[in-house]
Write a protein that holds these residues in place. Sequence first.
Motif, PDB file in Angstrom:
ATOM      1  N   VAL A 162       0.790  -1.586  -0.196  1.00 42.42           N
ATOM      2  CA  VAL A 162      -0.052  -0.377  -0.251  1.00 42.42           C
ATOM      3  C   VAL A 162       1.047   1.134   0.115  1.00 42.42           C
ATOM      4  O   VAL A 162       1.067   2.043  -0.690  1.00 42.42           O
ATOM      5  CB  VAL A 162      -1.184   0.216   1.554  1.00 42.42           C
ATOM      6  N   SER A 211       2.535   1.729  -3.300  1.00 42.51           N
ATOM      7  CA  SER A 211       1.911   2.265  -4.302  1.00 42.51           C
ATOM      8  C   SER A 211       2.061   4.316  -4.624  1.00 42.51           C
ATOM      9  O   SER A 211       1.158   4.663  -5.731  1.00 42.51           O
ATOM     10  CB  SER A 211       0.333   1.846  -4.408  1.00 42.51           C
ATOM     11  N   TYR A 265      -1.303   5.894  -9.217  1.00 46.50           N
ATOM     12  CA  TYR A 265      -2.871   5.661  -9.884  1.00 46.50           C
ATOM     13  C   TYR A 265      -3.009   5.710 -11.090  1.00 46.50           C
ATOM     14  O   TYR A 265      -4.303   5.700 -11.907  1.00 46.50           O
ATOM     15  CB  TYR A 265      -3.445   5.753  -8.714  1.00 46.50           C
ATOM     16  N   SER A 277      -2.815  -3.062  -7.992  1.00 51.44           N
ATOM     17  CA  SER A 277      -3.149  -4.352  -7.098  1.00 51.44           C
ATOM     18  C   SER A 277      -4.492  -4.006  -5.490  1.00 51.44           C
ATOM     19  O   SER A 277      -4.704  -4.282  -5.485  1.00 51.44           O
ATOM     20  CB  SER A 277      -1.918  -5.072  -6.874  1.00 51.44           C
ATOM     21  N   VAL A 278      -3.400  -2.630  -5.153  1.00 53.53           N
ATOM     22  CA  VAL A 278      -4.327  -2.700  -3.896  1.00 53.53           C
ATOM     23  C   VAL A 278      -5.840  -2.342  -4.603  1.00 53.53           C
ATOM     24  O   VAL A 278      -6.696  -2.453  -3.391  1.00 53.53           O
ATOM     25  CB  VAL A 278      -3.555  -1.178  -3.108  1.00 53.53           C
ATOM     26  N   LEU A 279      -6.230  -1.397  -5.246  1.00 53.36           N
ATOM     27  CA  LEU A 279      -7.302  -1.397  -5.784  1.00 53.36           C
ATOM     28  C   LEU A 279      -7.597  -2.448  -5.746  1.00 53.36           C
ATOM     29  O   LEU A 279      -9.086  -2.304  -5.758  1.00 53.36           O
ATOM     30  CB  LEU A 279      -7.527  -0.569  -7.275  1.00 53.36           C
ATOM     31  N   SER A 280      -7.288  -3.153  -6.688  1.00 50.55           N
ATOM     32  CA  SER A 280      -8.122  -5.192  -6.381  1.00 50.55           C
ATOM     33  C   SER A 280      -8.924  -5.857  -5.208  1.00 50.55           C
ATOM     34  O   SER A 280      -9.903  -6.278  -5.492  1.00 50.55           O
ATOM     35  CB  SER A 280      -7.202  -6.031  -7.323  1.00 50.55           C
ATOM     36  N   LEU A 281      -7.324  -5.365  -4.608  1.00 52.77           N
ATOM     37  CA  LEU A 281      -7.895  -5.818  -3.136  1.00 52.77           C
ATOM     38  C   LEU A 281      -8.702  -5.163  -2.606  1.00 52.77           C
ATOM     39  O   LEU A 281      -9.127  -5.332  -1.165  1.00 52.77           O
ATOM     40  CB  LEU A 281      -6.020  -6.265  -2.250  1.00 52.77           C
ATOM     41  N   VAL A 282      -8.511  -3.934  -2.403  1.00 54.76           N
ATOM     42  CA  VAL A 282     -10.519  -3.025  -1.750  1.00 54.76           C
ATOM     43  C   VAL A 282     -11.204  -3.706  -1.369  1.00 54.76           C
ATOM     44  O   VAL A 282     -11.779  -3.428  -0.536  1.00 54.76           O
ATOM     45  CB  VAL A 282     -10.209  -1.451  -2.348  1.00 54.76           C
ATOM     46  N   PRO A 283     -11.915  -3.601  -3.034  1.00 52.98           N
ATOM     47  CA  PRO A 283     -13.653  -4.571  -2.454  1.00 52.98           C
ATOM     48  C   PRO A 283     -13.489  -5.623  -1.866  1.00 52.98           C
ATOM     49  O   PRO A 283     -14.250  -5.813  -0.349  1.00 52.98           O
ATOM     50  CB  PRO A 283     -13.920  -5.141  -3.626  1.00 52.98           C
ATOM     51  N   PHE A 334     -10.709  -6.157   0.785  1.00 52.72           N
ATOM     52  CA  PHE A 334     -11.067  -5.957   2.745  1.00 52.72           C
ATOM     53  C   PHE A 334     -12.012  -5.078   3.214  1.00 52.72           C
ATOM     54  O   PHE A 334     -12.138  -5.685   4.485  1.00 52.72           O
ATOM     55  CB  PHE A 334      -9.590  -4.778   2.687  1.00 52.72           C
ATOM     56  N   LEU A 335     -13.019  -4.687   2.530  1.00 57.75           N
ATOM     57  CA  LEU A 335     -14.154  -4.137   2.682  1.00 57.75           C
ATOM     58  C   LEU A 335     -15.223  -4.797   3.578  1.00 57.75           C
ATOM     59  O   LEU A 335     -16.021  -5.190   4.737  1.00 57.75           O
ATOM     60  CB  LEU A 335     -14.921  -2.939   1.413  1.00 57.75           C
TER      61      LEU A 335
END
Lengths: 312, 305
Positions: B58, B61, B84, B277-283, B285-286
Amino acid sequence: MSAVGELSQILSRGRNRGPREKHPDNRAGLVFMAPWLLGLLGITILPMLASLYLSFTDYSMLAAPEWVGLENFQRMWGDTRLHNSLIVTFTYVLVGTPLQLIAALLLAVLLNQGMKGLSFYRSVFYLPSLLGGSVAISILWRQMFGANGLVNQFLGALGFTGMPGWVSNPDTALWTIILLHVWTFGSPMIIFLAGLRQIPQMYYEAASVDGASKVSQFFRITIPLLTPIIFFNLVLQVINAFQTFTQAFVVSGGTGGPSDSTMFYTLYLYQKGFGQFDMGYASAMAWLLLVIVAIFTAINFFVSKFWVHYDD
Amino acid sequence: MTDLSVTAPERSGTPATTTSAEDVPVRRHSRHLLRRGLKHVFMIVASLAMIYPLLWMVVSSLRPNDEIFRNPSLFPLSFDIDNYVRGWSAQSFEFSHYLMNSTLLVIGCVIGNLFACTLTAYAFARLKFWGRNIAFAIMLMTLMLPIHVVIVPQYIIFSQTGWVNTMLPLILPKFLATDAFFIFLMVQFIRGIPKELDEAARIDGCGHFRIFFQVILPLMMPALATTTIFTFMWTWNDFFGSLIYLTTPDNFTVPLALRSYLDTQGASDWGAMFAMSVLSLVPLFLVFLFGQRFLVKGFATTGIK
């Protein structure tokens, strides 16, 4: 009871299950089961039979399958890349899975001792196993263990400079993926934790009164009572580990390199079937995988008689 | 004296019968505190080691590329969202396109699993029909079947129906209850619902459909939530299926888009790759954050009695 436990019970009970059952719900059963039955036939059993047939053919999807008998299996016998992929996969399963389960068990036992912040620690340990199969984490791994990656930066700070890239070295690449596997011990840990909750506290109290040490309590109470759950985790994790694909694909950029050191069996199968459209050979490989997984599972079930204790 | 405190039972609190009654509990107490403290130190170090890679990704990024290769620490933060911006539009479609594709796929798969697995689970848990035990054993066995032994013919079937490069091959199987894990989870759950409830409904003249819809289904909410969350996570992460069936970038899901980053960028633009990659993990994680107790329960109930 776990899926594995229940399956072994149904299978061992066999045909003598006492008085004949009545089946008053045959029609409703058929309606409720319709999606599953369709899926079982159309998505599982027919494709399995087709795959068995294709494994005896030469088929590239351009022309009709051509029957070649055992030729695919003979090819497998002489295919050194396939042998290598088996060695890679076995190493991964036989080293990675026990390490992962040991980590899961130890952390679960620690967490079960009524410590503060349990749910926080549990989440932290569980999170990697939810994300570990994602492409994002595999990309992260590829960077971390690259020549300029995070790991070498740390080693450099400790004075070890000029280290090669771990993922580009055939001797170490596989081990980085095994480490990724061990890192995802969270899901078996959760199952162990749930199992530990079921062990009555009075056993430990009685043992303490008798002067048993924590260590002997662990080996004489915790482990024996946990064996059904250890068994369940072992069976499922071994089966899953044999099918590992994403991590190998992404870390090696789809090649299984360097020098085939991360050429997992499923990756080789993918390359044969969907890279070269050698569908007959890929089907034969799939069946070999099924046989191997079945043998491992059968061994697990057989050996379980000697170490798994069910209280009923 | 010392071995007394080593073997001291932690929770039973049996009073020590030897020597002075004041001295022992005090010492035992401090030993106890020390051990507890050490345990926490160990847990904190272990937790940090576990999530360090994630945190570092994170932070990275948000760093310029050259700093990613020099800085193993999580500080100092040079907030720079350039990664980003670059990553968002580095592929043939903007990243939102792939996010949308993944979302559609997830919705289809969740609906399919909820529809098909609940019906099947009700039948296994409550109905008495011919061959139920055998069917149940077969269902449990499919839980352990490697997908590879069916994937080649499935691919051939779907390519003949012209469905390759659509999401149908990924969604349709869910409507046919191919995820045995959820059937088993729901069977376990339904078995825990008192039978008296549906027996009462039957006496009132309800058929199985009304019992299913009006009695069982409303009580199954936790199991449905668990199924939704797991299906979400597994579908969002699924790489193998998408890789085989989705062939052109307009249909790519998030994992495939990330993969093409690696192909096109090689190892040059880690910043942009990490950003996406971080964006792809956000959902994920939520969902993890809000669905945690369901996730934990889901795993626990399928694992144990």
